[in-house]
Motif scaffolding. Structure first.
Motif, mmCIF file in Angstrom:
data_model
loop_
_atom_site.group_PDB
_atom_site.id
_atom_site.type_symbol
_atom_site.label_atom_id
_atom_site.label_comp_id
_atom_site.label_asym_id
_atom_site.label_seq_id
_atom_site.Cartn_x
_atom_site.Cartn_y
_atom_site.Cartn_z
ATOM 1 N N PHE A 64 -7.743 13.703 -16.998
ATOM 2 C CA PHE A 64 -7.933 15.016 -17.577
ATOM 3 C C PHE A 64 -8.604 14.884 -19.011
ATOM 4 O O PHE A 64 -8.704 15.890 -19.621
ATOM 5 C CB PHE A 64 -6.671 15.387 -16.857
ATOM 6 N N ASN A 101 -10.661 16.871 -20.955
ATOM 7 C CA ASN A 101 -10.611 18.132 -21.865
ATOM 8 C C ASN A 101 -10.302 18.094 -23.140
ATOM 9 O O ASN A 101 -9.862 19.175 -24.146
ATOM 10 C CB ASN A 101 -9.509 18.341 -21.095
ATOM 11 N N HIS A 115 -0.065 20.210 -13.643
ATOM 12 C CA HIS A 115 -0.017 21.932 -13.487
ATOM 13 C C HIS A 115 -1.610 21.612 -12.783
ATOM 14 O O HIS A 115 -1.772 22.036 -11.369
ATOM 15 C CB HIS A 115 0.540 22.637 -14.306
ATOM 16 N N ASN A 116 -2.843 21.633 -13.458
ATOM 17 C CA ASN A 116 -3.971 21.979 -13.007
ATOM 18 C C ASN A 116 -4.146 20.896 -11.987
ATOM 19 O O ASN A 116 -5.122 21.336 -11.006
ATOM 20 C CB ASN A 116 -4.493 21.804 -14.249
ATOM 21 N N LEU A 117 -4.149 19.798 -12.104
ATOM 22 C CA LEU A 117 -4.655 18.142 -10.890
ATOM 23 C C LEU A 117 -3.286 18.501 -9.761
ATOM 24 O O LEU A 117 -3.559 18.111 -8.694
ATOM 25 C CB LEU A 117 -4.158 17.130 -11.563
ATOM 26 N N LYS A 169 -10.521 21.733 -25.458
ATOM 27 C CA LYS A 169 -9.576 22.337 -25.134
ATOM 28 C C LYS A 169 -8.546 22.158 -25.979
ATOM 29 O O LYS A 169 -7.465 22.552 -26.245
ATOM 30 C CB LYS A 169 -9.468 22.533 -23.725
ATOM 31 N N GLU A 199 0.078 20.486 -18.547
ATOM 32 C CA GLU A 199 -0.946 21.558 -17.880
ATOM 33 C C GLU A 199 -2.072 20.427 -17.305
ATOM 34 O O GLU A 199 -2.356 20.786 -15.593
ATOM 35 C CB GLU A 199 -1.898 21.606 -19.385
ATOM 36 N N ALA A 200 -1.862 19.308 -17.513
ATOM 37 C CA ALA A 200 -2.580 18.582 -16.691
ATOM 38 C C ALA A 200 -2.022 18.171 -14.981
ATOM 39 O O ALA A 200 -2.442 18.002 -13.958
ATOM 40 C CB ALA A 200 -2.331 17.035 -17.301
ATOM 41 N N LYS A 252 3.471 29.061 -18.568
ATOM 42 C CA LYS A 252 1.794 29.213 -17.902
ATOM 43 C C LYS A 252 1.834 27.778 -16.855
ATOM 44 O O LYS A 252 0.997 27.284 -15.584
ATOM 45 C CB LYS A 252 0.826 28.823 -18.397
ATOM 46 N N PHE A 253 2.570 26.685 -16.880
ATOM 47 C CA PHE A 253 2.499 25.239 -16.735
ATOM 48 C C PHE A 253 3.072 24.666 -15.627
ATOM 49 O O PHE A 253 4.109 23.314 -15.287
ATOM 50 C CB PHE A 253 2.054 24.755 -17.830
#
Ligand SMILES: [Zn+2]
Ligand SMILES: [Zn+2]
Ligand SMILES: [Zn+2]
Ligand SMILES: [Zn+2]
Lengths: 482, 482
Positions: B10, B14, B149-151, B17, B146-147, B54-55
């Motif tokens: 990830f 990214n 959270h997103n994964l 970003k 973020e990684a 957000k995370f």
């Protein structure tokens, strides 16, 4: 021949108008040392030219070339020269003044905006940058011109004017212009000039008018020490590297003792101790150690003996440490090891010291002291500027006229003083024109030129204007008798 | 238990970003030492809080009271604390970082706008104020969050966050908050914390990852010398008065020799010379005098011997002169005698030196040296701040986890270093929470924190993000085995 009463009356009856004139000049922040204010220096010159024209003076704005400042190439502000009166039977007096000023910021500790003149009616003081150095005296001349113009009285002498806008920044370009014009003799701008009058210094104290016949010279240095490629963090590098600040502070600490003794070998060579008749001059001056401490704003006189203090100021050299460029100078606690630091210091010179000789001695000494430090940092010495010391003949009619004028206006005899500062243009005129130069101060010793809360007392401005006018009449009188 | 491959993938996929995230943070000029930028510090805190939310991190903005700066009363920027994970079977790691930065101006010598991050693709360097100190590492943690959270991967440990906005200005208000919360035990914000991880220092060189187990302490002084009531003209007063600058320079010249020897009596008391096994540590470190000189940008190492230089930085005290407040610091040649000048200097401390004891010794010494000057100027010593030196147990599982993570990401063992700088909050956590504190640097020794052209290498940012994530997995792994 005293000044006509209606001239004196005109001044007395136009005080508010004369105050406004000075306020208008102060409001133009003509700081020559700040590139971003250069437009204001031009503006100040144009304003002055317009005033001179209004009162019948023919003027010319003389381009003086360019200078490099803060990485920019800037046009120097033109000198404003002028002439009024062409009568061969009259003496011709050259007036000098400068319309630029020192930097000033409220944050330096001003009680009021330095560029918005504040007249404190209670104390009678007018506060603002340039009030005393040197816009007040220039306005004095404008006041004299206006009075004669409005009253329709002819001036008793021919007048020539030379006003510059770079005095606070080394008078760039002016010397060359004066030299060139002087060589043209009667065809030049200064053709026929019999003597020079400069109002750009101060009384010794706050009560006795003075005439000044000597100035100290100056040599100004920036000793740069470099080490790292950029500023470093003292946590990461402190102890592991040679630090430029440590070296610079060591060097600066070897220049002068706390009691003012200069440590540079040979710097006092040729300076004679004061003989008994010279000592007598200092003893007679209307001055006290209290006067010095009052104008300094602190009990910091180098001695309790008046003559010692006066001689320290007038006839002995001195060395001052002004500051450091490139080090941390802000508020707070920045843990920086500055990469390149420049220590600013200058020496005031007296006869027979010469700037070039002193420069060589300073450089030799700094090189030797730097070598002793055994550092891996490097040093470079920049010579920022210099001026020769000067002493004039105070028995000349030019001085006698000023003495008579002082006695007429102030009802007392002036102190004959030598000044601690340098006004290099004094020497330029003396040497190029070969005529007597008079320094005729308007302001008081506590005016605070170059300092915060610079001021001019209203009485000095008004009486000073009368003095400048009266001086012209006394010149006419004393020279017609001779 | 190594970090899962999809976490590492990830990050790699990214990169643009993640660069944008850092650029966005750098663009907020959150200078804590400048009152006029206080709004930007608040803004930076809010930005950070929004990212954490957000995370999946629960946050709170903790008010820290007020401070007096530049004559104003200002609200301190709140600390941003956060928590994610409440699993009692997992270890709980407290992460610290600071979102304020040092001052920076293009005019200081930056090649690009310090607050507009410049990514130089050729060198792989990201230039900007805060890239390495300390926004880069904070972004590293956001990237890890973020990684996961997103994964949709659960974090291997419980995490607590404490981010402050006043680190570069003495961490005002934070100590009190940490102390108060720590006293609440499990009910406080730091309840259940097993260890602390701080990324706010640097590798020794530009190639070998490091773990840091020691910090020097600090005492910072401002020695003020006053004389006249206002700045004076050196022409008028030079030689006739005692000058504060001369006295200050003399005092500053008595603090340290050019080769770094501190001259304050008793300052070295109790510091033991390095024993042979300690010397061995320094000899083994991947470091050379050339490394030091490359990061300093000049051939100014205090010695040609690697261990001597390393010990000067890591285990010996040092004294640096930072600058002078109140003296002339601009360009050009101002002939001023400054009225009040403040000399800023600081000492870096090592065990067993204590700030209070060093402060007393410095003050006694300065008073004695000032008395010797025999001046009419006056002196006042301001103690700006201090921090105790610190050494941690580098055999603790916290360090072993970081070592394993380093080996997994960088395929080499880290240097175990002590750092020359101080991060006072390290000590606050160690003393108040009674747990092991790890310093896990992200950037390189040549990043130029606090300097012009501060940078972070992209590889350090990306591999550093992986390292932070991997460290969490290694903590989980090593403590489950134990
Ligand atoms: Zn002047
Ligand atoms: Zn001046
Ligand atoms: Zn930091
Ligand atoms: Zn920092």
């Amino acid at each position: 021949m005293a000044a006509p009463q209606k001239f004196l009356d005109f001044i007395d009856s136009n005080v508010p108008k004369l105050i406004d004139r000075l306020a208008e000049a102060v409001a133009i922040p003509s700081i020559s040392g700040d590139a971003s204010r250069r437009q204001d220096v031009y503006k100040m010159g144009s304003w002055l030219e317009a005033q001179l024209n209004k009162f019948g003076v023919k003027t010319e704005a003389i381009p003086l070339g360019q200078e490099h400042i803060e990485g920019q190439v800037l046009e120097l502000p033109p000198a404003i020269v002028g002439r009024i009166g062409e009568d061969p039977k009259k003496k011709t007096i050259l007036i000098y003044g400068h319309f630029d000023v020192q930097p000033a910021n409220v944050s330096d500790g001003w009680n009021t905006d330095p560029f918005k003149m504040h007249f404190d009616k209670e104390s009678g003081r007018m506060y603002g940058r340039g009030t005393t150095d040197d816009k007040g005296p220039i306005m004095g001349w404008l006041n004299v011109l206006e009075a004669h113009h409005n009253l329709g009285i002819e001036l008793p002498v021919n007048m020539r004017f030379c006003f510059e806008g770079m005095e606070e920044s080394g008078s760039e370009g002016l010397d060359e212009f004066i030299g060139t014009e002087a060589k043209k003799g009667n065809d030049g701008w200064f053709g026929g000039v019999d003597c020079v009058c400069i109002s750009d210094n101060y009384w010794l104290n706050d009560r006795t008018p003075a005439l000044t016949y000597g100035l100290r010279g100056l040599t100004y240095f920036n000793v740069l020490v470099s080490g790292p490629g950029a500023d470093l963090h003292s946590g990461i590098f402190g102890g592991a590297v040679y630090e430029p600040m440590t070296a610079l502070i060591a060097l600066m600490g070897k220049l002068v003792t706390q009691d003012g003794q200069i440590l540079i070998p040979g710097v006092y060579d040729g300076i004679k101790p004061a003989a008994s008749d010279e000592l007598e001059i200092y003893e007679k001056l209307d001055y006290s150690v209290q006067d010095l401490e009052a104008s300094a704003g602190g009990k910091i006189a180098i001695s309790d003996d008046k003559s010692t203090v006066l001689m320290a100021r007038m006839r002995n050299p001195s060395l001052s440490l002004h500051g450091i460029e490139g080090a941390f100078s802000g508020v707070g606690a920045k843990t920086v090891i500055p990469a390149t630091v420049g220590g600013k210091f200058s020496l005031r010179l007296v006869p027979p010291q010469q700037p070039d000789d002193i420069r060589a001695k300073v450089e030799t000494y700094l090189q030797a002291e730097f070598a002793k430090l055994n550092t891996k940092c490097t040093m470079k010495i920049e010579y920022l500027h210099g001026g020769i010391p000067w002493v004039a003949d105070h028995r000349h009619w030019n001085y006698q006229a000023a003495k008579n004028a002082t006695e007429a206006v102030y009802l007392r005899s002036p102190d004959f003083t030598r000044e601690g500062g340098s006004i290099p243009v004094t020497l330029t005129f003396a040497e190029n024109l070969g005529v007597n130069v008079l320094l005729l101060p308007m302001g008081r010793g506590d005016d605070g030129a170059h300092s915060t809360n610079e001021k001019l007392d209203l009485s000095n401005y008004i009486q000073g204007t009368k003095l400048l006018g009266s001086y012209l009449y006394e010149v006419a009188s004393i020279t017609s008798k001779a």
